[in-house]
Design an enzyme around this catalytic site. Structure first.
Site, PDB file in Angstrom:
ATOM      1  N   GLU A 203       0.810  -1.212   0.000  1.00  0.00           N
ATOM      2  CA  GLU A 203       0.000   0.000   0.000  1.00  0.00           C
ATOM      3  C   GLU A 203       0.844   1.263   0.000  1.00  0.00           C
ATOM      4  OE1 GLU A 203      -3.040   2.403  -0.336  1.00  0.00           O
ATOM      5  OE2 GLU A 203      -3.414   0.247  -0.186  1.00  0.00           O
ATOM      6  N   GLU A 204       1.971   1.251   0.700  1.00  0.00           N
ATOM      7  CA  GLU A 204       2.694   2.492   0.945  1.00  0.00           C
ATOM      8  C   GLU A 204       4.122   2.531   0.404  1.00  0.00           C
ATOM      9  OE1 GLU A 204       0.716   4.554   1.812  1.00  0.00           O
ATOM     10  OE2 GLU A 204      -0.735   3.707   3.187  1.00  0.00           O
ATOM     11  N   SER A 601     -10.298  10.387  -0.475  1.00  0.00           N
ATOM     12  CA  SER A 601      -9.187   9.851   0.316  1.00  0.00           C
ATOM     13  C   SER A 601      -8.583  10.993   1.143  1.00  0.00           C
ATOM     14  CB  SER A 601      -8.161   9.171  -0.596  1.00  0.00           C
ATOM     15  OG  SER A 601      -7.275   8.367   0.158  1.00  0.00           O
ATOM     16  N   ASP A 676     -13.951  -1.143   1.872  1.00  0.00           N
ATOM     17  CA  ASP A 676     -12.653  -0.463   1.807  1.00  0.00           C
ATOM     18  C   ASP A 676     -11.698  -1.050   2.849  1.00  0.00           C
ATOM     19  OD1 ASP A 676     -10.553   1.334   1.635  1.00  0.00           O
ATOM     20  OD2 ASP A 676     -11.840   3.095   1.483  1.00  0.00           O
ATOM     21  N   HIS A 708     -11.687   1.057  -1.835  1.00  0.00           N
ATOM     22  CA  HIS A 708     -11.273   2.458  -1.731  1.00  0.00           C
ATOM     23  C   HIS A 708     -11.573   3.216  -3.022  1.00  0.00           C
ATOM     24  CE1 HIS A 708      -9.314   5.716   0.247  1.00  0.00           C
ATOM     25  NE2 HIS A 708      -8.331   5.799  -0.615  1.00  0.00           N
TER      26      HIS A 708
END
Length: 737
Positions: A203-204, A601, A676, A708
């Site tokens: 994800e990051e 977001s 999500d 999401h």
């Protein structure tokens, strides 16, 4: 009467209009097929031998379904290699693969979404509907797996003899066409995973892999992580006809991360060697790479994300040494990078922000030498020709609003030479020998074009010209395409803020509403001179002014500009967006009482913070998939910018939207996907509960089954249509008055 208003800033040229009947841009057409962007391929790659160009191409009748195509540079012919409808089974994907796709923001796509070339350039590995296929260049396709479990992260070994993948937490290897065998140890706990990337890595950290083959195919470096320390979040996935719950290991800010280790092994699982990656277990493994000659490297970042180490590893013994480190500037953090390359002479081309701007360096013989300099950023390392001492990179040397391509003679301490044409925004990839480029370019009037070029940037042949002629999908809507205007404003601290504006046809004496879109978070840049979403033009066609401004904390402006959000999310971004709003209210053609703000977001978080900070300043707000309390978001992202909530609880309290929920007095629409797993819906329910406790009125639209990203051929229409109706019913109707 034609408009005589003076629009500030600099205007781009108007779009030429093909000689075809013009139509109104509708929601149905925006979400329909084919895409209004024209040819919209994904994953464009050159074969290892440079002969073929492969890509995933959407179908004309279904823009969300992709097939695998190849272009033969010798014959000049295109062919479909794998028809996703012919070979696909329609089998439901595993939850793990669904979540991988969600984290790649491709959850709405169908058919083939990824593929990988064999190093011998003779075949391509294609995942489809949870199984694996091997495609040959003659059009033959062979099924490799047929299982209910699904296969994650498939790869063909560099010697083209094996295929590997992850299934149910273990790494499997099979001879091409043979039976797969689990090669990592069987674990007693289902919290242990081999060969996968943990949640925050996907994800990051832009790391979607958990293992890598050595260049000769003789060894595999495999990550093993144990998520037992990670807290369980019971995530409810609410669909249209059923509800499922998942006990998801979610590392929220201030809570434990996974425990991670690196091993090296033979392809059959033997000779398993554990690598020494340090004594501190609370780290992030951001990258693992094999260099020429079979040397292994690992990049390690500490929990505070202010120190990054490059470890050189002996794969035979697992012993490691730190060969260099990066230290973040005071009040800043380490930004992850993929802009590096290990060379055969043992040196490394490396990207660093140690000068205050992201630039390229060469690490050799224990010394770091800066190769590019200036108050601008290198955005991508495109290719390196080690023999010639030349590299190619993308960057913003000619201005922050367009990405350009540059060549640098680094061996002779040369200066960058721009190879691209101003007026276009570029994205470039090269083959491994830095001989040929695949160039993608666009501007505000031209959707993305693709061509092959030599390593001087000289075009060889069009791949997809995508010109807006009479046959282009966008041609019937070209007449209403608004020319973009760009300008700058000053932030409270004197920083330069860039903005973009699109205006509808206006009548003198009338004032017009504004769709003020924002994101506002780090590692993002909204205002560029590139082709944009057709949704922007939809708002203009409806009679809204469309406006964006990039605030402090956003991307590609250097350390000092970015770091101002450190332990202060929801402050300078909100102030800078208000600077944009104040500017809008000063314009004669803007209706100051009809400025609506919209973001998703981080942008949804911004909507809430902006409404709380300045009640009555904006007419209405739309907040989609919003973070509302940063303690509920993941460790790697949140702590990078906000610090550890156990150490700076006051910063977290000030940054959340819950504390000031009662200050919201303007019309508000909240939307969220009910499945999500990124910004979990608890963020929205917490905010909803806080507003209800304060007796604050709001509207809400939820999307069952969506994560999401909420979109699709019908759902996109519903999302935009809901927003339009909300604005019309709450004092922000379209058109001048």
């Amino acid at each position: 009467m034609a408009q005589d208003y003076k629009i500030p800033g600099t205007a781009e040229a108007p779009m030429p209009v093909p000689d075809v009947p013009q139509k109104e841009l509708t929601l149905e057409r925006i979400a329909g097929s084919p895409s209004l962007n024209g040819a919209s391929p994904r994953s464009m790659r050159l074969s290892p031998d440079g002969r073929y160009l492969t890509l995933l191409r959407p179908r004309d009748d279904d823009r969300y379904r992709y097939d695998l195509w190849a272009y033969d540079r010798e014959s000049g012919e295109w062919s479909m290699l794998v028809d996703s409808e012919k070979f696909g089974t329609g089998r439901e994907l595993s939850e793990a693969e669904k979540m991988q796709r969600e984290r790649g923001r491709i959850g709405s796509l169908k058919g083939i979404v990824s593929y990988s070339w064999a190093d011998d350039a003779k075949s391509i590995l294609v995942p489809l509907d949870g199984d694996l296929f091997l495609a040959k260049l003659d059009g033959t396709v062979t099924r490799l797996t047929d299982s209910e479990e699904g296969e994650l992260n498939p790869v063909i070994s560099p010697d083209s003899k094996h295929v590997s993948f992850v299934r149910e937490g273990r790494l499997y290897v099979a001879p091409i066409g043979g039976e797969p065998v689990a090669v990592t140890p069987e674990e007693t706990s289902d919290t242990v995973h081999w060969g996968e990337a943990e949640f925050v890595a996907q994800e990051e950290m832009d790391r979607d892999y958990g293992y890598k083959w050595s260049p000769d195919g003789s060894r595999i470096a495999v990550l093993r992580y144990d998520e037992a320390p990670v807290n369980i979040v019971t995530r409810t996935s609410i669909g249209a006809g059923s509800t499922r719950t998942y006990d998801q290991r979610y590392p929220a800010a201030g809570t434990p991360n996974v425990l991670i280790d690196l091993y090296v092994m033979d392809p059959d699982g033997s000779d398993l060697v554990k690598v020494d990656i340090g004594t501190d277990p609370d780290i992030y493994v951001t990258r693992v790479d094999w260099a020429p000659g079979g040397v292994l490297y690992l990049q390690r970042v500490n929990r505070a994300q202010d120190t990054q180490d490059m470890l050189k590893i002996d794969p035979a013994t697992g012993k490691s040494e730190v060969i260099f480190s990066e230290k973040a500037a005071e009040g800043h953090w380490i930004n992850r990078t993929s802009n590096y390359k290990f060379l055969k002479d043992g040196s490394v081309i490396w990207w660093s922000e140690r000068s205050g701007f992201g630039h390229l360096y060469r690490f050799a013989n224990g010394k770091m030498t800066q190769l590019t300099k200036g108050d601008w950023v290198v955005t991508d390392l495109v290719g390196v020709d080690e023999k010639a001492g030349t590299l190619w990179f993308e960057g913003r040397m000619d201005g922050p609003l367009q990405n350009q391509l540059y060549k640098l003679d680094y061996a002779n301490k040369g200066k960058p030479d721009r190879l691209s044409e101003l007026g276009w925004n570029y994205g470039v990839s090269m083959d491994g020998e830095a001989r040929t480029m695949v160039v993608a370019r666009s501007n505000t009037n031209q959707p993305t074009q693709y061509f092959l070029a030599d390593n001087q940037g000289k075009p060889i042949t069009w791949l997809l010209e995508n010109k807006i002629d009479a046959a282009h999908p966008y041609a019937p809507y070209a007449a209403s395409h608004a020319a973009a205007h760009f300008g700058t404003l000053k932030a409270e601290d004197g920083s330069t803020l860039y903005w973009k504006m699109l205006v509808p046809p206006m009548e003198e004496g009338k004032k017009y509403p504004v769709m003020f879109h924002h994101y506002g978070g780090p590692h993002a840049q909204d205002v560029t001179k590139a082709w944009a979403s057709s949704a922007e033009q939809f708002w203009v066609d409806k009679g809204y002014i469309y406006f964006e401004i990039d605030n402090r904390g956003s991307n590609n402006r250097g350390v000092e500009f970015e770091k101002q959000i450190r332990e202060a999310m929801g402050t300078v971004e909100v102030a800078d967006q208000k600077t944009g709003g104040t500017f809008l209210k000063s314009l004669a053609f803007v209706d100051p009482d009809r400025i609506a703000i919209y973001g998703g977001s981080y942008g949804g978080y911004m909507t809430l913070k902006m409404l709380e900070a300045d009640p009555g300043f904006y007419a209405a707000g739309i907040a989609a998939s919003s973070v509302t309390k940063w303690e509920m978001y993941d460790t790697n992202y949140t702590e990078r910018y906000m610090g550890d909530p156990r150490k700076v609880p006051e910063a977290y309290k000030a940054s959340n939207t819950i504390e000031d929920a009662g200050k919201i007095s303007d019309p508000l629409l909240i939307t969220h996907g009910m499945s999500d797993d990124n910004v979990v819906m608890d963020n929205t329910t917490a905010m909803v509960a806080a507003m209800q406790e304060e007796n604050v009125s709001f509207e809400m639209m939820l999307y069952p089954g969506f994560g999401h990203a909420v979109g699709g051929p019908v759902i996109t229409q519903h999302v935009l249509g809901t927003i339009l109706r909300f604005l019309e019913q709450n004092g922000v109707p379209p058109g001048g008055r």
